[in-house]
Design a protein around this motif. Structure first.
Motif, PDB file in Angstrom:
ATOM      1  N   HIS A 124       0.827  -1.216   0.000  1.00  0.00           N
ATOM      2  CA  HIS A 124       0.000   0.000   0.000  1.00  0.00           C
ATOM      3  C   HIS A 124       0.856   1.258   0.000  1.00  0.00           C
ATOM      4  O   HIS A 124       0.498   2.274  -0.615  1.00  0.00           O
ATOM      5  CB  HIS A 124      -0.920   0.003   1.225  1.00  0.00           C
ATOM      6  N   ALA A 125       2.014   1.173   0.652  1.00  0.00           N
ATOM      7  CA  ALA A 125       2.921   2.329   0.721  1.00  0.00           C
ATOM      8  C   ALA A 125       3.688   2.541  -0.573  1.00  0.00           C
ATOM      9  O   ALA A 125       4.436   3.518  -0.705  1.00  0.00           O
ATOM     10  CB  ALA A 125       3.894   2.148   1.883  1.00  0.00           C
ATOM     11  N   GLY A 126       3.530   1.636  -1.534  1.00  0.00           N
ATOM     12  CA  GLY A 126       4.176   1.806  -2.831  1.00  0.00           C
ATOM     13  C   GLY A 126       5.438   0.993  -3.027  1.00  0.00           C
ATOM     14  O   GLY A 126       6.093   1.108  -4.066  1.00  0.00           O
ATOM     15  N   SER A 127       5.781   0.171  -2.050  1.00  0.00           N
ATOM     16  CA  SER A 127       6.987  -0.647  -2.171  1.00  0.00           C
ATOM     17  C   SER A 127       6.631  -2.054  -2.647  1.00  0.00           C
ATOM     18  O   SER A 127       5.460  -2.402  -2.801  1.00  0.00           O
ATOM     19  CB  SER A 127       7.708  -0.724  -0.819  1.00  0.00           C
ATOM     20  N   ARG A 128       7.663  -2.842  -2.890  1.00  0.00           N
ATOM     21  CA  ARG A 128       7.479  -4.216  -3.354  1.00  0.00           C
ATOM     22  C   ARG A 128       7.989  -5.199  -2.306  1.00  0.00           C
ATOM     23  O   ARG A 128       8.829  -4.859  -1.474  1.00  0.00           O
ATOM     24  CB  ARG A 128       8.247  -4.464  -4.654  1.00  0.00           C
ATOM     25  N   TYR A 129       7.484  -6.424  -2.391  1.00  0.00           N
ATOM     26  CA  TYR A 129       8.012  -7.497  -1.544  1.00  0.00           C
ATOM     27  C   TYR A 129       7.957  -8.802  -2.316  1.00  0.00           C
ATOM     28  O   TYR A 129       6.900  -9.176  -2.845  1.00  0.00           O
ATOM     29  CB  TYR A 129       7.203  -7.649  -0.247  1.00  0.00           C
ATOM     30  N   VAL A 130       9.087  -9.482  -2.393  1.00  0.00           N
ATOM     31  CA  VAL A 130       9.147 -10.816  -2.993  1.00  0.00           C
ATOM     32  C   VAL A 130       9.829 -11.741  -1.999  1.00  0.00           C
ATOM     33  O   VAL A 130      10.888 -11.398  -1.446  1.00  0.00           O
ATOM     34  CB  VAL A 130       9.929 -10.803  -4.328  1.00  0.00           C
TER      35      VAL A 130
END
Length: 206
Positions: A124-130
């Motif tokens: 939601h904050a605009g970052s990514r997670y993999v």
């Protein structure tokens, strides 16, 4: 006194027990609210259009349309809506397809509810997670020669389903399915679709 903005979440998973458990666990978070749930790809699209959630949490494999297909549509229709995939089928090929479709996070279903809540906030904050393990597998697998559709049809053929069933599930004609299967086998140097499935899975492409 500062107030934290509530993140509106849509959950899409065809396994009712898992979806219900996720909804209940996320409801314990003060800043997250589940505004809608869906059990199929088309239903997820309809719910997203109706509720305009901030983050859509998608299962990878759903009836009607898979999570990546839904994410692709939402990227065009609701560009402010961020998508993430939670899956029990985390192969490198899936991850690459998801990232190409604009998915912001790709995580296995083994994550805890607290981790998932944190990843939703990250997205939601605009970052990514993999997931680190999935990312490492994707790098080592190399680039797939298969197109998105070829990989999708090949995966549908993995359990030995007949062409007619694959065509129905993929919303394609039987002739088109045969063409995709033939092209995939040719690219992989496989003698038939069953060998193509095996090779593609060994390399993490489906």
């Amino acid at each position: 006194m500062t107030t934290t903005r509530t993140v509106r979440v849509l959950l899409a998973d065809d396994e009712h027990l898992i979806r219900g458990a996720l909804a209940a666990l996320l409801a314990l978070e003060d800043d997250l609210v589940v505004v809608a749930e869906a059990a199929t790809g088309p239903e997820a699209l309809a719910m997203a259009r109706a509720h305009h959630p901030d983050v859509v949490v998608l299962d990878l494999q759903m009836p009607g349309a898979d999570g990546v297909s839904v994410a692709t549509s939402l990227r065009t229709e609701l560009p402010d809506c961020r998508t993430m995939i939670v899956t029990g089928h985390g192969r490198p090929g899936h991850l690459k397809r998801a990232l190409a479709a604009g998915v912001r996070a790709f995580v296995p279903k083994t994550v805890s509810a607290r981790q998932l809540a944190g990843i939703i906030r990250t997205v939601h904050a605009g970052s990514r997670y993999v997931d680190p393990e999935l990312a490492a597998d994707a790098i080592s697998a190399g680039d797939s020669p298969l197109t998105v559709r070829e990989a999708e049809v090949l995966e549908l053929a993995a359990d030995g389903a007949p062409v007619a069933e694959i065509a129905e599930r993929a919303s394609l004609s039987q002739g088109t399915v045969r063409n995709y299967l033939s092209a995939a086998a040719s690219k992989l140097g496989a003698e038939n679709r069953h060998a193509a499935v095996r090779l593609a899975r060994e390399r993490g492409w489906v």
